[in-house]
Design an enzyme around this catalytic site. Structure first.
Site, mmCIF file in Angstrom:
data_model
loop_
_atom_site.group_PDB
_atom_site.id
_atom_site.type_symbol
_atom_site.label_atom_id
_atom_site.label_comp_id
_atom_site.label_asym_id
_atom_site.label_seq_id
_atom_site.Cartn_x
_atom_site.Cartn_y
_atom_site.Cartn_z
ATOM 1 N N ASP A 115 -0.104 5.122 0.913
ATOM 2 C CA ASP A 115 -0.313 6.119 1.964
ATOM 3 C C ASP A 115 -0.272 5.460 3.344
ATOM 4 O O ASP A 115 -1.064 4.572 3.645
ATOM 5 C CB ASP A 115 -1.663 6.812 1.771
ATOM 6 C CG ASP A 115 -1.765 7.514 0.425
ATOM 7 O OD1 ASP A 115 -0.828 8.229 0.068
ATOM 8 O OD2 ASP A 115 -2.787 7.328 -0.268
ATOM 9 N N ASP A 122 0.870 -1.165 0.000
ATOM 10 C CA ASP A 122 0.000 0.000 0.000
ATOM 11 C C ASP A 122 0.916 1.227 0.000
ATOM 12 O O ASP A 122 2.113 1.130 0.293
ATOM 13 C CB ASP A 122 -0.896 -0.028 1.245
ATOM 14 C CG ASP A 122 -1.822 1.157 1.312
ATOM 15 O OD1 ASP A 122 -2.359 1.563 0.253
ATOM 16 O OD2 ASP A 122 -2.005 1.704 2.415
#
Length: 249
Positions: free
Chosen positions: A21, A19
């Protein structure tokens, strides 16, 4: 982090699917601030005195595609708005309008403040590349390419599955496993050969549902217990903790 059967399993895998953020960059903080500004003002304008909190962010928004986050939060408050259209202006009070309003705030903050990748995450990227591991980014954000460029990480990933690609190809977003499975397929690997690295419960759910070889949680504030409860095999506070567990090449 002590060694465990889960942590030693990392040495047998062939790819890391990150991922973005909150995992590689601290832009989760920028997103959280943008959502807070959006829904704080929105609730006040409607005379709704149940204040927006960070718990709302982690429960209804974190890790989800932007408009899904709007829908989930509004439903939590019993608020119904027209769906509108993706091109709705940010001044409109529709699901798409609110999502676009939040995105405007996020981009203004990114432009004004910039972003620097977590040092521990960069250490892991360097070590993973040296170990011959394949890597991809899987993010619900439609700003993924811009964030990677701002953080100087663009050249590290040949595969980036972001919110724009997901919409273009009709790939369901997190907590469904489809975006991670799509990234694994682009790398030419089965899910069992890949580790998912996530900071959001919805992303952990996606990794678990996709039956990936390892699901690693990064505790950036949601809590290790929460990530483990959603199915993380192990949880770290900084990605540099994973460097000693990588395979030697």
């Amino acid at each position: 982090m002590s060694r465990s059967p889960a942590s030693t399993r990392l040495a047998s895998l062939r790819a890391l699917l990150f991922d973005l953020d909150g995992v590689l960059t601290p832009t989760a903080d920028v997103h959280r601030q943008a959502w807070s500004r959006l829904f704080g003002a929105f609730l006040e304008s409607r005379g709704n005195h149940q204040a927006y909190t960070d718990e709302d962010y982690f429960t209804y928004i974190d890790g989800r595609p932007r408009y899904d986050g709007v829908r989930a939060f509004l439903a939590s408050r019993g608020i119904s708005l027209p769906e509108g259209h993706p091109e709705d202006g940010p001044e409109l009070e529709t699901v798409f309008g609110l999502g676009n309003r939040k995105n405007r705030t996020f981009n203004e903050t990114l432009r004004d403040q910039g972003v620097t990748a977590y040092p521990g995450s960069v250490k892991l990227l360097d070590a993973a590349a040296a170990s011959g591991l394949m890597m991809a980014v899987v993010t619900s954000s439609r700003n993924g390419t811009a964030v990677l460029a701002a953080a100087g990480l663009s050249d590290r990933f040949g595969v980036v599955v972001d919110g724009l690609l997901s919409v273009e190809h009709g790939v369901a977003g997190k907590p469904a496993p489809d975006t991670y499975l799509h990234a694994a397929g682009l790398l030419g690997l089965p899910a069992s050969a890949c580790a998912v690295v996530e900071d959001a419960p919805s992303g952990i759910d996606a990794g678990r549902a996709g039956q990936f070889g390892l699901v690693i949680g990064v505790d950036r504030g949601v809590g290790a217990e929460t990530l483990l409860a959603h199915g993380a095999d192990l949880v770290v506070e900084d990605l540099a903790e994973l460097v000693p567990l990588l395979p030697a090449r």
